[in-house]
Write an enzyme that holds these catalytic residues in place. Structure first.
Site, short mmCIF file in Angstrom:
data_model
loop_
_atom_site.label_atom_id
_atom_site.label_comp_id
_atom_site.label_asym_id
_atom_site.label_seq_id
_atom_site.Cartn_x
_atom_site.Cartn_y
_atom_site.Cartn_z
N TYR A 141 0.87 -1.07 0.29
CA TYR A 141 -0.13 0.12 -0.08
C TYR A 141 1.06 1.19 0.13
O TYR A 141 1.90 0.95 1.05
CB TYR A 141 -1.30 -0.13 1.56
CG TYR A 141 -1.93 1.30 0.59
CD1 TYR A 141 -2.49 1.34 1.23
CD2 TYR A 141 -2.25 2.04 2.31
CE1 TYR A 141 -3.75 2.05 0.79
CE2 TYR A 141 -2.23 3.14 2.23
CZ TYR A 141 -3.82 3.23 1.60
OH TYR A 141 -4.40 4.76 1.95
N ASP A 234 9.39 2.62 -0.51
CA ASP A 234 8.21 3.18 0.46
C ASP A 234 8.30 2.92 2.32
O ASP A 234 8.06 1.84 2.53
CB ASP A 234 6.95 2.35 0.30
CG ASP A 234 6.22 4.23 0.77
OD1 ASP A 234 5.81 4.26 1.64
OD2 ASP A 234 4.58 3.63 0.32
N LYS A 262 4.71 9.85 8.17
CA LYS A 262 4.26 9.23 9.73
C LYS A 262 4.94 9.92 10.65
O LYS A 262 5.08 10.87 11.46
CB LYS A 262 3.55 8.06 9.93
CG LYS A 262 2.57 7.25 9.23
CD LYS A 262 2.37 6.50 8.79
CE LYS A 262 1.59 5.86 8.27
NZ LYS A 262 0.29 4.65 9.00
#
Ligand code: PMP
Length: 419
Positions: A141, A234, A262
């Protein structure tokens, strides 16, 4: 006000009553509790119930909630204004700190979420190489950009045919199973001239935690180099968590571009993408690849991120890994003693415990796990004040704030679970 009332109000004004689908707790056949406050390893809901938290805002809060250094830095920053829309020292300092810890990110650009980071990295890869295609892995994702929603992991995996994503947009997305180097090789053999990049979660965290097999990441590195495509790591989940230098430090493999999110905001909305100077200088205003953001480099978020990275450098990652290893395997044993087949994947302070007869190495195996058993486990743990990821295909995180007592209390709760 209680959670039930708030949820009813929320459902009137927000689809599903939430601002991000997993929070609705549908995968664990439950309803969300609304959170009043958080500190250290704990959450308190609006009814005053306390939870030991292993979700940690989906990973970033490796220091625990509301770390005093981070809170202090945020208060100081707020007193100087909340958004300038102009350069400030904080964004330079955070970029310098990231560059020091993750040297492959020679230059970077701050954005406001992981989704923005991956979207921009893809545009840059296309602009830099003059190619269109991207290889992505089933079950990885990378945020909710159109191009990455094809066979995405996390909550996106169940969206049938990803409504709202035109075929034309995803025609450039080539898929491979995670850990299947041969499939990637086949894509390169077929369309190597038009592959701009391979994007990968170096350790997958959105089909539960799945580790790269030996040679997988190196194989991707070699193929990208051979065909002149960019390798994008990622590291939205793995960055600063697998080690202070992220997955790339832990595995000793250098991507061309890295995306982060984050954790570099320490709980504030921050993301960034970065890599080789030569590539990054294709971004506007130096080059022609356009990207912009009103809140990019926001001074409060930068202060929070910088304080987080400074504090993390004082922490003992090895000790947390050792404690998490012991904790996760004890948890596993408790469930096995109850007759459950469990597969455990773990690295550093993150793990997934799958209700599965077989080891989980890709999305096919992850999807085959028993979601009903996970839901039963989740519900009974939650009722005892333990907050686990509200879906079996997510990761569970520990933080530097979790005490031995917290971990023991969690194991005690697991002993009381019945199936
Ligand atoms: N990449 C990865 C690996 C992620 O796990 C996530 C979110 N969990 C994203 C990108 C998207 O980040 P955000 O939710 O901040 O948009």
């Amino acid at each position: 006000m209680d959670s039930k009332t708030l949820y009813a109000r929320a459902q009137r004004v927000m689809p599903g009553g939430v601002n991000s689908p997993l929070r609705a707790c549908r995968y664990v056949n439950s309803e969300p509790v609304f959170i009043e406050r958080a500190e250290g390893a704990y959450l308190w809901d609006v009814e005053g119930r306390k939870y030991i938290d292993y979700v940690l805002s989906w990973g970033p809060l490796l220091l625990g909630h509301c770390h005093p250094d981070v809170a202090e830095a945020v208060y100081m920053a707020v007193n100087k204004g909340t958004s300038y829309g102009a350069p400030c020292e904080g964004e330079v300092a955070l970029a310098e700190e990231i560059n020091k810890l993750v040297p492959s990110m020679e230059m970077m650009r701050m954005v406001s979420s992981g989704t923005e980071a991956t979207m921009s990295a893809l545009r840059l890869a296309r602009g830099y190489t003059g190619r269109n295609k991207v290889v992505k892995f089933v079950g990885n994702y990378h945020g909710h950009n159109d191009a990455f929603l094809a066979a995405a992991g996390s909550a996106a995996q169940i969206v049938p045919g990803t409504p709202g994503v035109p075929e034309g947009v995803i025609q450039y997305t080539l898929l491979a199973q995670y850990n299947d180097l041969e499939a990637v090789k086949a894509h390169f053999e077929q369309s190597g001239d038009d592959i701009a990049c391979v994007i990968v979660e170096p350790v997958a965290g959105n089909m539960g935690l799945v580790l790269p097999k030996d040679g997988f990441l190196q194989g991707l590195r070699d193929l990208c180099t051979q065909y002149g495509a960019l390798l994008i790591f990622d590291e939205v989940i793995t960055g600063f968590r697998l080690s202070i230098g992220g997955a790339q430090q832990r595995f000793g493999i250098t991507p061309d571009l890295t995306t982060m999110g984050k954790i570099i905001g320490g709980g504030f909305p921050v993301g960034c993408f970065g890599g080789k100077r030569e590539i990054m200088e294709h971004m506007a205003p130096c080059g022609g690849v356009f990207q912009a953001g009103t809140l990019s480099g926001n001074p409060v978020a930068m202060a929070s991120g910088l304080a987080t990275l400074k504090a993390l450098q004082q922490c003992d990652y090895d000790a947390l890994e050792a404690r998490t290893t012991k904790f996760a395997s004890e948890l596993c044993n408790i469930l096995r003693e109850k007759g459950q087949a469990i597969a455990l994947n773990r690295i550093a302070s993150v793990y997934t415990l799958y209700f599965s007869e077989v080891p989980v190495t890709n999305m096919i195996e992850s999807s085959a796990c028993n979601g009903d058993l996970y839901a039963a486990f989740w519900q009974q743990m939650h009722a005892q004040g333990v907050n686990l990821a509200p879906a079996g295909f997510e990761c569970t995180f520990t933080s530097f704030a979790h005490t031995d007592e917290d971990l023991e209390q969690t194991l005690e709760a697991a002993r009381k679970v019945s199936f």
